[in-house]
Motif scaffolding. Structure first.
Motif, PDB file in Angstrom:
ATOM      1  N   ARG A 149       8.269 -15.828 111.583  1.00 30.27           N
ATOM      2  CA  ARG A 149       9.351 -16.299 111.054  1.00 30.27           C
ATOM      3  C   ARG A 149       9.001 -17.423 110.006  1.00 30.27           C
ATOM      4  O   ARG A 149       8.240 -18.186 110.165  1.00 30.27           O
ATOM      5  CB  ARG A 149      10.341 -16.905 112.090  1.00 30.27           C
ATOM      6  N   ALA A 150       9.715 -17.405 108.848  1.00 39.25           N
ATOM      7  CA  ALA A 150       9.518 -18.304 107.797  1.00 39.25           C
ATOM      8  C   ALA A 150      10.925 -18.353 107.129  1.00 39.25           C
ATOM      9  O   ALA A 150      12.121 -18.194 107.601  1.00 39.25           O
ATOM     10  CB  ALA A 150       8.801 -17.797 106.706  1.00 39.25           C
ATOM     11  N   LEU A 151      11.227 -19.369 105.973  1.00 38.40           N
ATOM     12  CA  LEU A 151      12.383 -19.641 105.556  1.00 38.40           C
ATOM     13  C   LEU A 151      12.247 -19.601 104.041  1.00 38.40           C
ATOM     14  O   LEU A 151      11.478 -20.428 103.564  1.00 38.40           O
ATOM     15  CB  LEU A 151      13.033 -20.927 105.987  1.00 38.40           C
ATOM     16  N   ASP A 152      12.949 -18.675 103.444  1.00 39.60           N
ATOM     17  CA  ASP A 152      12.878 -18.655 102.106  1.00 39.60           C
ATOM     18  C   ASP A 152      14.070 -17.974 101.585  1.00 39.60           C
ATOM     19  O   ASP A 152      14.625 -17.043 101.444  1.00 39.60           O
ATOM     20  CB  ASP A 152      11.946 -17.706 101.323  1.00 39.60           C
ATOM     21  N   SER A 161      15.902 -28.101  98.789  1.00 41.43           N
ATOM     22  CA  SER A 161      16.146 -26.827  98.254  1.00 41.43           C
ATOM     23  C   SER A 161      14.805 -26.212  97.928  1.00 41.43           C
ATOM     24  O   SER A 161      14.438 -24.987  98.168  1.00 41.43           O
ATOM     25  CB  SER A 161      17.035 -26.679  96.801  1.00 41.43           C
ATOM     26  N   ILE A 162      13.914 -26.865  97.235  1.00 36.89           N
ATOM     27  CA  ILE A 162      12.660 -26.407  96.736  1.00 36.89           C
ATOM     28  C   ILE A 162      11.805 -26.150  98.164  1.00 36.89           C
ATOM     29  O   ILE A 162      11.024 -25.130  98.056  1.00 36.89           O
ATOM     30  CB  ILE A 162      11.948 -27.375  96.000  1.00 36.89           C
ATOM     31  N   VAL A 163      11.633 -26.864  98.924  1.00 30.77           N
ATOM     32  CA  VAL A 163      10.920 -26.808 100.158  1.00 30.77           C
ATOM     33  C   VAL A 163      11.269 -25.567 100.847  1.00 30.77           C
ATOM     34  O   VAL A 163      10.290 -24.743 101.540  1.00 30.77           O
ATOM     35  CB  VAL A 163      11.053 -27.938 101.127  1.00 30.77           C
ATOM     36  N   PHE A 164      12.557 -25.279 100.929  1.00 30.86           N
ATOM     37  CA  PHE A 164      13.022 -23.998 101.665  1.00 30.86           C
ATOM     38  C   PHE A 164      13.221 -23.013 100.645  1.00 30.86           C
ATOM     39  O   PHE A 164      13.770 -21.859 101.225  1.00 30.86           O
ATOM     40  CB  PHE A 164      14.218 -24.229 102.474  1.00 30.86           C
ATOM     41  N   GLY A 165      12.656 -22.608  99.715  1.00 31.84           N
ATOM     42  CA  GLY A 165      12.685 -21.668  98.596  1.00 31.84           C
ATOM     43  C   GLY A 165      13.978 -21.174  98.076  1.00 31.84           C
ATOM     44  O   GLY A 165      14.173 -20.099  97.896  1.00 31.84           O
TER      45      GLY A 165
END
Length: 434
Positions: A92-95, A302-306
């Protein structure tokens, strides 16, 4: 006559082969869709709902279970009364930028607005693309998030903000290192929090320990993970929700243990100095600066989570709504009340769902920024820190109850907002939200 029979048999075989190939293609697409949703960070219960909806549209008999790191897919054949089960490993990731694009593809397939081959090719393109933001931009996101959270949530001073920015840079670099070196990734949380704790307490009394240490690891705080886990449990997704909840609580313990271990090392090497690490920070930044700091914090997260650039405005706007409600309600009744995060989450869910209903875009996007901003993990980390910093505070053992209570409050607020905006349920064929 014999040649005609043989030709008919060949034609039938070709037709059966084509039908089987068509069924396999549809099954492969459903699996690919599930993997894409997991890789981009959708909640497990929403992934299962999306896969079931698409499988009905594609006339595939299947059942789906999404667990952390694993997708279980069972396809049934009504005519032969057989079934086929696939176990698919998927981390799992977050983008958020890619997540919205995957959701659009799922929605268009559910509506029959796109061909299966084209949708499959689009999912392949999303998978093969690099992350929404490259290394340097993501590093800037870490710096922004750590720096501006210190004055916003922990009464930090300007000095605390600059020190937190340096820590954010270091944590960002170590995060990328942990992704490249698996052995370091196993102890990443503990090592980072120990280093942050030792350096921060060494800088006392120039910086506030609470503001700097917690803001430095704010991206690591499992706010989204805990809230998502409780919502999965509320949606009767017991297996995935329980596993995610245990993992999030253990993650809080890792962070709290590291911070507490660092303070213990400092006290051991400086026995004559008694520093109250959880003391209230002095010299906070004027609240008027929040009008500038809050949008910058939202952009950093916002940037960190894409999140894509066109997602910044709804995400930052909803973050501002949640923070404003949380801030003024905290002043009125105190930040320890469970009412505060639930009302903040209700405001978040209301504006996020209204955004989704009016724009027909993904409501999950503005919601995720606000959930991270509410930071339900921070109280838990404070409690876990008191467990391991050699203090005599007996309240440290309540950290798990605190963090679950905050997550339950946020879950209640989000579900109530869903009920207000969608009293009869959502009518879109495929949707993602909380």
């Amino acid at each position: 006559m014999g040649m005609m029979d043989e030709a008919t048999q060949v034609a039938q075989r070709m037709q059966i082969t084509a039908e089987i190939a068509d069924i396999l293609e549809r099954q492969d697409f459903i699996v690919k869709l599930g993997k894409s949703l997991v890789r981009t960070g959708a909640p497990s219960h929403r992934i299962e709902a999306a896969m079931e909806k698409v499988s009905k549209r594609l006339e595939i008999d299947g059942s789906y279970v999404v667990l952390p790191g694993l997708i279980m897919v069972t396809f049934g054949d009504v005519e032969t009364h057989t079934s086929e089960t696939h176990l698919i490993k998927c981390s799992r990731a977050l983008d958020i930028g890619k997540l919205e694009r995957v959701n659009v593809i799922a929605h268009r397939i559910g509506k029959g607005q796109i061909e299966l081959s084209e949708a499959s090719a689009l999912l392949d393109d999303i998978k093969n693309e690099p992350p929404t933001w490259n290394f340097w931009w993501t590093l800037l996101g870490y710096i922004f998030s750590s720096a501006f959270v210190a004055p916003l949530f922990f009464n930090g001073s300007w000095t605390d903000m600059w020190v937190s920015a340096i820590f954010g840079l270091a944590v960002g670099l170590l995060t990328f290192l942990s992704e490249k070196v698996p052995m370091f990734g196993n102890v990443f949380e503990i090592v980072v929090s120990i280093l942050v704790s030792v350096v921060t307490i060494a800088l006392h009394p120039h910086v506030c320990f609470t503001a700097v240490s917690l803001s430095a690891i704010v991206i690591a705080l499992p706010g989204y993970a805990v809230t998502s886990a409780v919502m999965e449990l509320s949606a009767k997704n017991i297996g995935s929700g329980a596993i995610h909840l245990v993992h999030a609580i253990m993650y809080v313990l890792f962070l709290g243990f590291g911070l507490g271990y660092g303070t213990s090392v400092w006290h051991l090497s400086h026995p004559g100095q008694d520093i109250e690490v959880m003391a209230v920070c002095q010299n906070p930044v004027s609240p008027w600066w929040f009008f500038l700091l809050l949008p910058l914090t939202g952009i950093g997260i916002s940037i960190v989570f894409g999140a894509a650039v066109n997602q910044f405005i709804p995400l930052v706007g909803n973050t501002a709504v949640g923070f404003a409600v949380y801030y003024f309600l905290s002043l009125a009744i105190g930040s320890q009340s469970v009412i505060v995060p639930s009302v903040g989450a209700f405001a978040l869910g209301l504006t996020g769902n209204l955004y989704g209903r009016l724009t027909k875009r993904l409501a999950f996007v503005p919601l995720i920024g606000g959930i991270i901003i509410l930071v339900p993990g921070s109280i838990g980390v404070k409690g876990a820190l008191q467990l391991f910093d050699d203090s005599d505070n007996a309240n440290g053992g309540t950290f798990a109850v605190q963090i679950i209570g905050i997550a339950l409050s946020i879950t209640l607020g989000l579900f109530l907002s869903n009920l207000c905006v969608y009293p009869r349920g959502r009518k879109r064929s495929v949707f993602l939200g909380f």
